[in-house]
Design an enzyme around this catalytic site. Structure first.
Site, PDB file in Angstrom:
ATOM      1  NE  ARG A   2      -3.590  -2.135   2.672  1.00 42.21           N
ATOM      2  CZ  ARG A   2      -4.177  -2.435   3.815  1.00 42.21           C
ATOM      3  NH1 ARG A   2      -4.104  -1.597   4.832  1.00 42.21           N
ATOM      4  NH2 ARG A   2      -4.837  -3.552   3.957  1.00 42.21           N
ATOM      5  CG  ASP A  39       1.953   6.215   2.700  1.00 42.21           C
ATOM      6  OD1 ASP A  39       0.847   5.717   2.952  1.00 42.21           O
ATOM      7  OD2 ASP A  39       2.930   6.156   3.481  1.00 42.21           O
ATOM      8  CE1 TYR A  53       7.993   0.718  -1.088  1.00 44.72           C
ATOM      9  CE2 TYR A  53       8.638  -1.233   0.146  1.00 44.72           C
ATOM     10  CZ  TYR A  53       7.650  -0.381  -0.330  1.00 44.72           C
ATOM     11  OH  TYR A  53       6.339  -0.637  -0.060  1.00 44.72           O
ATOM     12  NE  ARG A  98       7.714   9.262   3.007  1.00 41.90           N
ATOM     13  CZ  ARG A  98       6.492   9.769   3.175  1.00 41.90           C
ATOM     14  NH1 ARG A  98       5.428   9.040   2.910  1.00 41.90           N
ATOM     15  NH2 ARG A  98       6.345  11.002   3.596  1.00 41.90           N
TER      16      ARG A  98
END
Lengths: 265, 265
Positions: free
Chosen positions: B50, B52, B111, B198
């Site tokens: 999911r 953002d 990622y 992040r």
């Protein structure tokens, strides 16, 4: 008055091109307004190459004169501050001799044309590449392209509205290489005719599809007729990658001459 | 009914994220509407991760069930047709066994976090990278990052709204490497906590600036307190690069497992 040379990066999407025009935002106008906001002066900004609407730049070069002698770093940062939110960025700034002319002093220009070659359309690179869904043979494109390298009458590869007095140009480099899902076409010359790189890309695509051979490219060149070459590839795949100068055109302020086409790609 | 697995690329700018929400366009909703336009069915589309608002994907994976058994190439092309003009692209589609679940069958997620590290702001990469103007020491970031690799309680590196039951995760890879004007941070794990990558990027920036050492990272990890780590880096630098599965989760339809983070960059 002090003359500054700047290296400028921009995204051509939504711009009418380099040159100031009445019908929309241009890079030249954005830079001139940023300079005015910075120091109150209203100089003309002269660019090395007049990129068309939708065409991008990694290393456009321009010059202008302003009063006083602010440090180049201050000029760069102030212009970037005032350029916001336009997708235009002053990457480098330097003081140069008043004999420096971004267009006339240039000894070479390098363009990159990016073809995005897979079935599915690009999501992240939309507006930054030419999407060609059918597989292209990059090796065949590169091999055939070599018949175009050198000094030729490129009348077949110039836009009908091209204002150059002479259609004879020397193409120093024309390479085609696959890079993952992309095909990169690189072209280098002292100067180019209007739309020359886009017509080269559109014609080499025919080779990549197996429709044209090197002999067809030679015949198109010999015809000296725009109708003899392939279609003009769309502007969104084209990048003005670099403009080169004699080292003596500068006052020693750190121009490296790196291949800027390798940046950000 | 036939189950399809799709690999999806999207630009997160202007999207509220993967998950359908009332307050704006999401990837899930766009895909569900494209499926409906294609075949009239209204299945739920389940994604592996999911993402953002503002976060991009090069290789998000999702699955859904539709009646009949159209060829995967038809599904891919039809969804891309109906997705226009959204910056969402179905790169691959394949029929899969009904036991395949994009989220639960996933064995790993990769990622990529892109930092754009030069003084001048990005023009062509705006919204695609985190602009950090001051020079960062990528080698120091990489070296220090290694204290975070392995199985740890990552409570310091999770958003306060994180819904995961357990803060213990195994970080298989955390690498930092300069690539020209960019610094690429790559992270791989079976799964991640909310905002984990992040917060890792925002904290490693402190190391790159020379403000933090590897010992500070270790202390932040040991604190098990979100306040002990650095700030959360902005979403526009983050890409869901790849989701991996056991080969047996597929019906042999050509999944290659290439590092998709290397594409388009």
């Amino acid at each position: 008055m002090t003359r500054y040379r700047i290296s400028v990066e921009y995204c051509g999407s939504g711009l009418v091109g380099w040159q100031r025009q009445a019908n929309g935002p241009s890079v030249q106008q954005a830079l001139e307004e940023a300079i005015h906001a910075f120091c109150g002066a209203s100089p003309t900004v002269y660019g090395a190459g007049r990129t068309d609407a939708g065409v991008h730049a990694l290393g456009q070069v321009a010059h202008f004169d302003i009063p006083g002698e602010p440090p180049p770093e201050t000029v760069r940062d102030a212009l970037n501050f005032h350029l916001r939110p336009a997708a235009i960025s002053v990457v480098e700034a330097a003081k140069v001799d008043e004999s420096f002319d971004a267009r006339r002093s240039a000894t070479g220009r390098r363009y990159l044309y990016r073809i995005f070659n897979r079935r599915a359309p690009p999501a992240l690179l939309r507006g930054r590449v030419w999407h060609v869904a059918k597989p292209l043979d990059a090796a065949a494109m590169h091999e055939a392209a070599q018949v175009l390298v050198g000094r030729h009458d490129f009348s077949s590869f110039r836009a009908s509205i091209c204002q150059a007095k002479c259609p004879v140009k020397t193409l120093d480099l024309l390479s085609v290489m696959r890079k993952g899902e992309e095909i990169h076409l690189k072209a280098a010359a002292r100067s180019f005719l209007h739309n020359q790189v886009r017509i080269l890309a559109g014609t080499l695509k025919l080779v990549g599809e197996g429709k044209w051979t090197a002999a067809d490219l030679s015949a198109a060149l010999a015809a000296k007729d725009r109708a003899a070459a392939g279609p003009t590839a769309p502007p969104e795949g084209l990048y003005l990658a670099e403009v080169t100068y004699e080292a003596s055109a500068f006052d020693g302020s750190g121009y490296t001459g790196d291949d800027k086409a390798e940046r950000q790609i």
